[in-house]
Scaffold this motif. Structure first.
Motif, PDB file in Angstrom:
ATOM      1  N   GLY A  35       0.815  -1.296  -0.086  1.00 47.74           N
ATOM      2  CA  GLY A  35       0.054   0.036   0.107  1.00 47.74           C
ATOM      3  C   GLY A  35       0.867   1.424  -0.057  1.00 47.74           C
ATOM      4  N   VAL A  36       2.118   1.158  -0.639  1.00 44.88           N
ATOM      5  CA  VAL A  36       2.953   2.212  -0.699  1.00 44.88           C
ATOM      6  C   VAL A  36       3.282   2.673  -2.288  1.00 44.88           C
ATOM      7  N   ALA A  37       3.443   3.592  -2.400  1.00 42.75           N
ATOM      8  CA  ALA A  37       3.720   4.090  -3.919  1.00 42.75           C
ATOM      9  C   ALA A  37       5.171   3.979  -4.242  1.00 42.75           C
ATOM     10  N   THR A  38       5.091   3.125  -5.509  1.00 49.74           N
ATOM     11  CA  THR A  38       6.462   2.616  -6.176  1.00 49.74           C
ATOM     12  C   THR A  38       7.619   3.658  -5.520  1.00 49.74           C
ATOM     13  N   GLY A  39       7.410   4.976  -5.928  1.00 45.88           N
ATOM     14  CA  GLY A  39       8.348   5.921  -5.546  1.00 45.88           C
ATOM     15  C   GLY A  39       8.844   6.084  -4.148  1.00 45.88           C
ATOM     16  N   SER A  40       7.996   5.929  -3.271  1.00 43.98           N
ATOM     17  CA  SER A  40       8.183   5.868  -1.693  1.00 43.98           C
ATOM     18  C   SER A  40       9.083   4.646  -1.363  1.00 43.98           C
ATOM     19  N   PHE A  41       8.903   3.469  -2.056  1.00 41.14           N
ATOM     20  CA  PHE A  41       9.992   2.297  -1.764  1.00 41.14           C
ATOM     21  C   PHE A  41      11.265   3.078  -1.570  1.00 41.14           C
ATOM     22  N   TYR A  42      11.623   3.861  -2.389  1.00 41.49           N
ATOM     23  CA  TYR A  42      13.137   4.350  -2.161  1.00 41.49           C
ATOM     24  C   TYR A  42      13.315   5.238  -1.161  1.00 41.49           C
ATOM     25  N   ASN A  43      12.262   5.663  -0.409  1.00 38.71           N
ATOM     26  CA  ASN A  43      12.518   6.322   0.844  1.00 38.71           C
ATOM     27  C   ASN A  43      12.959   5.175   1.995  1.00 38.71           C
ATOM     28  N   TYR A  44      12.858   4.063   1.937  1.00 36.75           N
ATOM     29  CA  TYR A  44      12.923   3.069   2.680  1.00 36.75           C
ATOM     30  C   TYR A  44      14.374   1.950   2.435  1.00 36.75           C
ATOM     31  N   TYR A  45      14.172   1.690   1.108  1.00 35.00           N
ATOM     32  CA  TYR A  45      15.410   0.869   0.534  1.00 35.00           C
ATOM     33  C   TYR A  45      15.804   1.379  -0.671  1.00 35.00           C
ATOM     34  N   ASP A  46      17.094   1.289  -0.718  1.00 35.35           N
ATOM     35  CA  ASP A  46      17.934   1.570  -2.014  1.00 35.35           C
ATOM     36  C   ASP A  46      17.536   0.701  -3.222  1.00 35.35           C
ATOM     37  N   SER A  47      17.234  -0.426  -3.065  1.00 36.73           N
ATOM     38  CA  SER A  47      16.892  -1.660  -4.082  1.00 36.73           C
ATOM     39  C   SER A  47      16.425  -2.685  -3.721  1.00 36.73           C
ATOM     40  N   LYS A  48      16.081  -3.643  -4.576  1.00 38.50           N
ATOM     41  CA  LYS A  48      15.572  -4.860  -4.399  1.00 38.50           C
ATOM     42  C   LYS A  48      16.437  -5.788  -3.423  1.00 38.50           C
ATOM     43  N   GLU A  49      17.899  -5.474  -3.945  1.00 42.20           N
ATOM     44  CA  GLU A  49      18.710  -6.279  -3.219  1.00 42.20           C
ATOM     45  C   GLU A  49      18.818  -5.939  -1.770  1.00 42.20           C
ATOM     46  N   ALA A  50      18.605  -4.616  -1.448  1.00 45.44           N
ATOM     47  CA  ALA A  50      18.729  -4.208  -0.106  1.00 45.44           C
ATOM     48  C   ALA A  50      17.276  -4.692   0.728  1.00 45.44           C
ATOM     49  N   ILE A  51      16.394  -4.659   0.259  1.00 47.50           N
ATOM     50  CA  ILE A  51      14.996  -5.328   0.930  1.00 47.50           C
ATOM     51  C   ILE A  51      15.313  -6.642   1.146  1.00 47.50           C
ATOM     52  N   PHE A  52      15.698  -7.218  -0.182  1.00 51.77           N
ATOM     53  CA  PHE A  52      15.838  -8.743   0.105  1.00 51.77           C
ATOM     54  C   PHE A  52      16.839  -9.227   1.322  1.00 51.77           C
ATOM     55  N   LEU A  53      17.913  -8.399   1.311  1.00 53.68           N
ATOM     56  CA  LEU A  53      19.010  -8.878   2.330  1.00 53.68           C
ATOM     57  C   LEU A  53      18.289  -8.635   3.634  1.00 53.68           C
ATOM     58  N   ASP A  54      17.773  -7.726   3.862  1.00 53.81           N
ATOM     59  CA  ASP A  54      16.945  -7.421   5.226  1.00 53.81           C
ATOM     60  C   ASP A  54      16.072  -8.697   5.460  1.00 53.81           C
ATOM     61  N   ILE A  55      15.229  -9.212   4.755  1.00 47.94           N
ATOM     62  CA  ILE A  55      14.192 -10.173   4.954  1.00 47.94           C
ATOM     63  C   ILE A  55      15.110 -11.457   4.892  1.00 47.94           C
ATOM     64  N   TYR A  56      16.122 -11.704   4.143  1.00 48.07           N
ATOM     65  CA  TYR A  56      17.068 -13.089   4.384  1.00 48.07           C
ATOM     66  C   TYR A  56      17.358 -13.063   5.644  1.00 48.07           C
ATOM     67  N   ILE A  57      18.134 -11.892   6.253  1.00 41.87           N
ATOM     68  CA  ILE A  57      18.609 -11.949   7.301  1.00 41.87           C
ATOM     69  C   ILE A  57      17.755 -12.484   8.483  1.00 41.87           C
ATOM     70  N   GLU A  58      16.672 -11.886   8.658  1.00 43.18           N
ATOM     71  CA  GLU A  58      15.623 -12.152   9.648  1.00 43.18           C
ATOM     72  C   GLU A  58      15.098 -13.499   9.375  1.00 43.18           C
ATOM     73  N   GLU A  59      15.010 -14.022   8.182  1.00 44.18           N
ATOM     74  CA  GLU A  59      14.609 -15.453   8.020  1.00 44.18           C
ATOM     75  C   GLU A  59      15.476 -16.371   8.621  1.00 44.18           C
ATOM     76  N   ASN A  60      16.679 -15.902   7.893  1.00 41.73           N
ATOM     77  CA  ASN A  60      17.959 -16.995   8.461  1.00 41.73           C
ATOM     78  C   ASN A  60      18.158 -17.067   9.751  1.00 41.73           C
ATOM     79  N   ASN A  61      17.886 -15.940  10.682  1.00 45.38           N
ATOM     80  CA  ASN A  61      18.142 -15.821  12.128  1.00 45.38           C
ATOM     81  C   ASN A  61      16.922 -16.884  12.819  1.00 45.38           C
ATOM     82  N   ARG A  62      15.905 -16.619  12.069  1.00 42.91           N
ATOM     83  CA  ARG A  62      14.664 -17.432  12.689  1.00 42.91           C
ATOM     84  C   ARG A  62      14.643 -18.713  12.658  1.00 42.91           C
ATOM     85  N   VAL A  63      15.301 -19.341  11.357  1.00 41.65           N
ATOM     86  CA  VAL A  63      15.553 -20.746  11.088  1.00 41.65           C
ATOM     87  C   VAL A  63      16.727 -21.192  11.814  1.00 41.65           C
TER      88      VAL A  63
END
Length: 189
Positions: A35-63
């Motif tokens: 529910g965020v404008a695509t342009g606003s994505f970049y206020n939080y993350y520089d790239s798809k890689e950056a958000i994926f790394l964030d997700i990966y780290i959390e998921e890896n720690n959980r597992v």
């Protein structure tokens, strides 16, 4: 939506990466689901890689935490090694986010993060293994220099895991497992 846009983006990204994998997921799709404008994505993350790394780290720690809870750390060292690799295999192979470790499209980012000093110091599973192995060897009366030798070998395994890909060396993870098993059997005889 939670009202926390960054958290909304992470939840949406987690969902989409879990279903589609890294490559097929797109920033606009993540933003839309959050529910965020695509342009606003970049206020939080520089790239798809950056958000994926964030997700990966959390998921890896959980597992990895689930692995820590399941493994019997009192077993013989070779059994513990078998449990670590066995659990890692079953947890990772059934997890679309964690299997990206082997995907050349993103694995470079993941490997270099975990190889970095920040990646190592912020990785609870890595810290747990070093502590557990150290405490166990101390309890069994190993002298400090022997403990350092073992930790140095562990660091080499960690290095191989973050620097060698399947492309560089087919079956690298099975080979590292074999090497770790034989090392432990030889060392703790």
């Amino acid at each position: 939506m939670s009202g926390n846009k960054k958290q909304d983006l992470k939840s949406a990204a987690y969902d989409i990466f879990s279903k589609k994998g890294y490559k097929a997921a797109g920033i606009s799709e993540i933003a839309k689901q959050a529910g965020v404008a695509t342009g606003s994505f970049y206020n939080y993350y520089d790239s798809k890689e950056a958000i994926f790394l964030d997700i990966y780290i959390e998921e890896n720690n959980r597992v990895r935490q689930a692995m820590i809870d399941e493994i019997d750390w009192e077993e013989a060292p070779a059994e513990v090694i078998g449990q670590i690799f066995g659990r890692a295999r079953s947890f990772v192979s059934s997890n679309k986010i964690l299997t990206e470790w082997y995907n050349p499209a993103i694995s470079g980012e993941l490997h270099s993060y975990y190889a970095s000093e920040k990646g190592k110091s912020d990785y609870p599973f890595h810290q747990f293994l070093v502590e557990t192995f150290t405490n166990r060897m101390q309890a069994e009366g190993y002298p400090p220099e022997k403990i350092q030798e073992v930790l140095q070998v562990y660091q080499l395994f960690y290095y191989m895991d973050t620097h060698i890909t399947e492309k560089d060396f087919p079956n690298v993870s099975q080979t590292i497992e074999r090497l770790a098993t034989y090392f432990v059997k030889g060392f703790f005889k």
